[in-house]
Design a protein around this motif. Structure first.
Motif, mmCIF file in Angstrom:
data_model
loop_
_atom_site.group_PDB
_atom_site.id
_atom_site.type_symbol
_atom_site.label_atom_id
_atom_site.label_comp_id
_atom_site.label_asym_id
_atom_site.label_seq_id
_atom_site.Cartn_x
_atom_site.Cartn_y
_atom_site.Cartn_z
ATOM 1 N N GLN A 165 0.938 -1.282 0.288
ATOM 2 C CA GLN A 165 -0.264 -0.381 -0.272
ATOM 3 C C GLN A 165 1.308 1.166 -0.273
ATOM 4 O OE1 GLN A 165 -3.040 0.714 -0.825
ATOM 5 N NE2 GLN A 165 -2.811 2.470 0.155
ATOM 6 N N GLN A 228 -8.064 -0.058 1.888
ATOM 7 C CA GLN A 228 -7.457 0.403 0.462
ATOM 8 C C GLN A 228 -7.571 0.490 -0.231
ATOM 9 O OE1 GLN A 228 -5.495 2.409 3.227
ATOM 10 N NE2 GLN A 228 -5.211 2.025 5.072
ATOM 11 N N LEU A 230 -6.685 -2.401 -2.843
ATOM 12 C CA LEU A 230 -5.180 -2.785 -2.608
ATOM 13 C C LEU A 230 -6.020 -4.453 -3.187
ATOM 14 C CD1 LEU A 230 -2.445 -2.037 -2.610
ATOM 15 C CD2 LEU A 230 -2.510 -3.737 -0.463
#
Ligand code: HSE
Length: 587
Positions: A165, A228, A230
């Motif tokens: 991240q 996130q 991600l």
């Protein structure tokens, strides 16, 4: 440094059940280095270390002191980091490592089930600038008051995702993060359970991954990735397939059938052959050794392959799927090897003399997108020199090449600079397994010229035979002429009209020259592309394990092609193209 060239790999305890399995992580890291990536390897503790440490703690006190438990368990990851660094060094790959304190993964919340707050990328990037591999401990963070914290069970998954991240932050293009487990991905249900085999998710959304992945993935890590947005992959070392987890549609694939092991014929059981033989023995699920060819099958040796497979001549009627040639001086074999290639049997060789001298006949087998002649180990040992030159040639074009390509000469020069005699140093290089069977090729510069000839071919498609490269070795140098900045440098340059100038000669380098990073048996290749950008590749250039590792990397590429095509054969439609297979094999 371009952040999208960084691959985050996380090795869980299931991948490293004991230190004897570290070679699997080395193969996987090297696989990514060969395609031009830098690697951040996140490791869990080896095997059941965490449980063992917890048990020890309970013997001492029933009432647990959290601060001490975090410090104790963190030693498991610290041990794994150091062991992986050792395993990489054995293969000639220099790695950097960071401790939990220096990694600076800031956490808050409960000390033994902490949450990531922030990661400063600078220490990681600085270390990656120096070396292409950085190893960091998973699972362990640091609270603002400097106490070590733990990210909860399975927390190394979370460490890897936090790093990925942070890298994504620096670059909107998503970096690749792969969590390596003992399963090829996420399945509809546990593949070990009774009943019909489950299908594997080739891609899966966060919610579903949380529902089906509990036993394999740390739920907290998946939730972090979801927050996130991600994407990440989950899979097995060396595998062709993974499950992509993230902002993706859910897709299922039939599980790949287990491919039959590839039948391997190994020619040569000397320094490198011994290494390849040992590695083959650790991968019996993928490779079956059907022939070992040696000059004298009756000679007593450290390794004793079964008599039934020990031969003094390659026998193609045994129908090997792949031939590995590491005999050292295989000119007499060239006819049989050409015959094998003509039959479509892949040949992997470390013999630069053979390939450079027969380039004309062999070029067609080297050139295709799925070459059946592979010779990564022939040039610069573990340094992915041919791969790097090939990649840069395909993208920006190569303008100039410079390299320290002979480990023996480099070792001797360094020993002489340290006050040893030429003969003592040469003898030591022979004992360490660096030198050719006839070391004349090393000390007169012929070996470097052969390697340069192969690099020139890869860079510009030009066949410049080694004997046409003016070469001066190190044999005539006296001790007084050898200082710490002297290297045997192989050079090639392309003129505007397409002519190539090439040479091999001892060269006194300026004291801050990057090729001076090649120390001892180290090799270095400096590639200047046509945009005048420089690319430096480093690693051990000779010796049993670096060379065997490079041969094995070619072998695993062949295995991936084989496994992939077996899988494709089970699909009802759309067999992947050869081009697609080549891409898969190199990724
Ligand atoms: N003799 C070679 C060297 C072995 O010293 O570099 C690796 O090609």
């Amino acid at each position: 440094m371009s952040l999208d060239r960084i691959q985050v790999l996380k090795f869980g305890s299931s991948v490293l059940p004991s230190a004897a399995h570290l070679h699997v992580a080395v193969h996987e890291i090297y696989r990514h280095l060969r395609v031009g990536k830098k690697v951040i390897a996140v490791t869990s503790a080896i095997g059941d270390t965490t449980d063992r440490l917890l048990k020890q703690a309970r013997v001492i006190a029933k009432q647990q002191n959290e601060e001490a438990i975090a410090e104790l368990l963190a030693t498991g990851e610290a041990e794994a980091v150091a062991l992986l660094k050792l395993a990489l060094a054995k293969a000639g790959i220099a790695a950097n490592a960071l401790s939990a304190h220096n990694l600076g993964l800031q956490t808050d919340g409960p000390l033994l089930d902490a949450n990531p707050v922030q990661l400063d990328l600078q220490p990681l990037l600085q270390k990656l600038q120096q070396r292409s591999v950085l190893i960091v401990p998973g699972f362990v963070g640091k609270h603002a008051d400097d106490r070590l914290s733990l990210l909860g069970r399975g927390g190394s998954d979370l460490t890897a995702l936090v790093i990925a991240q942070a890298l994504k932050h620096g670059n909107p293009q998503s970096p690749t993060c792969r969590l390596l487990k003992d399963v090829a991905g996420l399945y509809e249900w546990d593949p070990a359970a009774d009943g019909p085999p489950p299908r594997r998710f080739s891609s899966i959304g966060f919610e579903e991954a949380t529902a089906v992945g509990g036993a394999v993935l740390q739920p907290k890590a998946v939730q972090y990735a979801q927050r996130q947005q991600l994407n990440f992959e989950l899979g097995q070392c060396s595998s062709t397939v993974t499950t992509l987890v993230g902002q993706v549609g859910t897709e299922l694939e039939n599980s790949a059938p287990t491919s039959a092991p590839l039948k391997v014929a190994l020619i040569g059981l000397g320094t490198v052959g011994h290494g390849v033989y040992s590695l083959l023995g650790k991968h019996a699920d993928k490779f079956e050794l059907v022939q070992v060819v040696v000059a004298n099958p009756h000679k007593p040796r450290d390794l004793n392959p079964p008599c039934s497979i020990l031969k003094n001549e390659l026998d193609l009627s045994a129908q090997p799927d792949v031939i590995i040639e590491v005999a050292g001086c295989s000119a007499h074999l060239s006819e049989t090897l050409l015959q094998a290639l003509a039959l479509g049997i892949p040949v992997l060789t470390a013999d630069k003399e053979l390939v450079a001298n027969q380039l004309n006949a062999l070029a067609p087998y080297l050139n295709s997108r799925t070459p059946i002649l592979r010779c990564s180990a022939a040039v610069a040992g573990i340094v992915p020199a041919l791969e790097g030159v090939g990649r840069i040639a395909a993208v920006d074009g190569v303008q100039q090449l410079q390299g320290v390509l002979n480990g023996t000469s480099n070792f001797i020069l360094q020993q002489m600079a340290d006050g040893h005699s030429f003969h003592q140093a040469l003898q030591q290089a022979q004992e360490l397994g660096y030198a050719e069977s006839d070391p004349s090729a090393d000390i007169y510069g012929w070996d470097a010229a052969r390697k340069l000839s192969l690099l020139i071919h890869r860079a510009w498609g030009v066949q410049l035979p080694p004997e046409r490269i003016p070469s001066q070795g190190i044999a005539a140098l006296t001790s007084t002429e050898v200082g710490p900045n002297l290297r045997l440098v192989a050079k090639a340059y392309r003129h505007a009209d397409g002519r190539i100038s090439a040479s091999v000669q001892p060269t006194e380098l300026p004291k801050d020259h990057v090729l001076l990073q090649a120390n001892g048996v180290g090799n270095a290749v400096l590639i200047e592309d046509s945009l005048l950008q420089s690319h430096l590749l480093l690693g051990d250039g000779a010796g049993r394990w670096p060379t065997a590792e490079a041969v094995f990397a070619d072998l695993l590429d062949v295995w991936r092609l084989h496994a992939k095509s077996d899988f494709a054969a089970t699909l009802p439609t759309s067999k992947p193209s050869a081009e697609c297979l080549a891409r898969e094999a190199s990724a």
